[in-house]
Write a protein that holds these residues in place. Structure first.
Motif, PDB file in Angstrom:
ATOM      1  N   UNK A  43       0.821  -1.211   0.000  1.00  0.00           N
ATOM      2  CA  UNK A  43       0.000   0.000   0.000  1.00  0.00           C
ATOM      3  C   UNK A  43       0.856   1.263   0.000  1.00  0.00           C
ATOM      4  N   UNK A  44       1.944   1.263   0.782  1.00  0.00           N
ATOM      5  CA  UNK A  44       2.761   2.474   0.891  1.00  0.00           C
ATOM      6  C   UNK A  44       3.717   2.634  -0.288  1.00  0.00           C
ATOM      7  N   UNK A  45       4.166   1.516  -0.874  1.00  0.00           N
ATOM      8  CA  UNK A  45       5.176   1.610  -1.937  1.00  0.00           C
ATOM      9  C   UNK A  45       4.618   1.465  -3.354  1.00  0.00           C
ATOM     10  N   UNK A  46       3.454   0.860  -3.469  1.00  0.00           N
ATOM     11  CA  UNK A  46       2.857   0.578  -4.784  1.00  0.00           C
ATOM     12  C   UNK A  46       3.905   0.024  -5.759  1.00  0.00           C
ATOM     13  N   UNK A  47       4.470  -1.149  -5.458  1.00  0.00           N
ATOM     14  CA  UNK A  47       5.519  -1.727  -6.317  1.00  0.00           C
ATOM     15  C   UNK A  47       4.967  -2.146  -7.679  1.00  0.00           C
ATOM     16  N   UNK A  48       5.865  -2.384  -8.622  1.00  0.00           N
ATOM     17  CA  UNK A  48       5.463  -2.844  -9.954  1.00  0.00           C
ATOM     18  C   UNK A  48       5.089  -4.320  -9.945  1.00  0.00           C
ATOM     19  N   UNK A  49       5.606  -5.042  -8.967  1.00  0.00           N
ATOM     20  CA  UNK A  49       5.376  -6.493  -8.887  1.00  0.00           C
ATOM     21  C   UNK A  49       5.600  -6.948  -7.447  1.00  0.00           C
ATOM     22  N   UNK A  69      -5.790  -7.381  -3.246  1.00  0.00           N
ATOM     23  CA  UNK A  69      -6.767  -7.327  -4.332  1.00  0.00           C
ATOM     24  C   UNK A  69      -8.021  -6.547  -3.965  1.00  0.00           C
ATOM     25  N   UNK A  70      -8.352  -6.502  -2.689  1.00  0.00           N
ATOM     26  CA  UNK A  70      -9.570  -5.788  -2.271  1.00  0.00           C
ATOM     27  C   UNK A  70      -9.355  -4.294  -2.154  1.00  0.00           C
ATOM     28  N   UNK A  71      -8.106  -3.843  -2.083  1.00  0.00           N
ATOM     29  CA  UNK A  71      -7.815  -2.419  -1.954  1.00  0.00           C
ATOM     30  C   UNK A  71      -7.673  -1.815  -3.357  1.00  0.00           C
ATOM     31  N   UNK A  72      -8.520  -0.846  -3.701  1.00  0.00           N
ATOM     32  CA  UNK A  72      -8.463  -0.248  -5.047  1.00  0.00           C
ATOM     33  C   UNK A  72      -7.083   0.309  -5.404  1.00  0.00           C
ATOM     34  N   UNK A  73      -6.350   0.776  -4.384  1.00  0.00           N
ATOM     35  CA  UNK A  73      -5.005   1.318  -4.623  1.00  0.00           C
ATOM     36  C   UNK A  73      -4.032   0.251  -5.121  1.00  0.00           C
ATOM     37  N   UNK A 139     -11.265 -19.794 -11.892  1.00  0.00           N
ATOM     38  CA  UNK A 139     -12.255 -18.735 -11.892  1.00  0.00           C
ATOM     39  C   UNK A 139     -11.578 -17.441 -11.460  1.00  0.00           C
ATOM     40  N   UNK A 140     -11.893 -16.386 -12.147  1.00  0.00           N
ATOM     41  CA  UNK A 140     -11.242 -15.107 -11.847  1.00  0.00           C
ATOM     42  C   UNK A 140     -12.305 -14.041 -11.712  1.00  0.00           C
ATOM     43  N   UNK A 141     -12.240 -13.292 -10.622  1.00  0.00           N
ATOM     44  CA  UNK A 141     -13.296 -12.323 -10.349  1.00  0.00           C
ATOM     45  C   UNK A 141     -12.981 -10.927 -10.843  1.00  0.00           C
ATOM     46  N   UNK A 142     -11.688 -10.677 -11.102  1.00  0.00           N
ATOM     47  CA  UNK A 142     -11.419  -9.283 -11.471  1.00  0.00           C
ATOM     48  C   UNK A 142     -11.253  -9.157 -12.960  1.00  0.00           C
TER      49      UNK A 142
END
Ligand code: MN
Length: 142
Positions: A43-49, A69-73, A139-142
């Motif tokens: 959440x704090x770093x928003x890494x690429x992977x 996955x539940x956090x929009x950020x 199954x994939x939800x997103x």
């Protein structure tokens, strides 16, 4: 291309190896030691992977992945799961929790590098096994 990679790994030796290996590939690496720290750093770093060990203390890699996955950020960050056992059930659980791919220990440098490059190139592709293909489509939800 230099990417920012968050490695979630509680085993010191494995963390050190991954850190040095990924840096030698030109990436910038940060380490998280447990699932709670992984979610916070994602959440704090928003890494690429994110490279996510599944067996982590405090919160396992499956739960940490679900939270990310539940956090929009953080929901679009590619996550490569690292499973301890080459068990189909574990791999399906990884994909169900929201990982984009997985590799199984023990893996080769070539396997790791291939999986990372595929995820960085096509982060939004359908989930798939990076190394060993599975017949059933998860199954994939997103
Ligand atoms: Mn572990």
């Amino acid at each position: 291309m230099k990417k920012r990679i968050l490695v979630a790994e509680d085993n010191e030796d494995m963390a050190l190896i991954l850190h040095q290996l990924l840096e030698s590939h030109g990436h910038e690496v940060t380490l998280a030691r447990d699932g709670v720290e992984t979610v916070e750093m994602a959440t704090s770093q928003l890494p690429d992977l994110i490279i996510m060990d599944i067996t982590l203390p405090k919160m396992d890699g499956l739960q940490a992945t679900s939270r990310i996955r539940r956090n929009p950020k953080t929901q679009a960050i590619p996550i490569l799961a690292v499973t301890a056992k080459a068990m189909e059930g574990d791999q399906q659980k990884c994909l169900a929790s929201g990982c984009d791919g997985y590799i199984s220990k023990p893996f080769t440098v070539k396997e790791l590098r291939g999986a990372i490059e595929r995820l960085l190139k096509n982060p939004r592709q359908e989930p798939q096994a990076m190394m060993r293909r599975s017949e059933s489509k998860p199954f994939k939800t997103r």
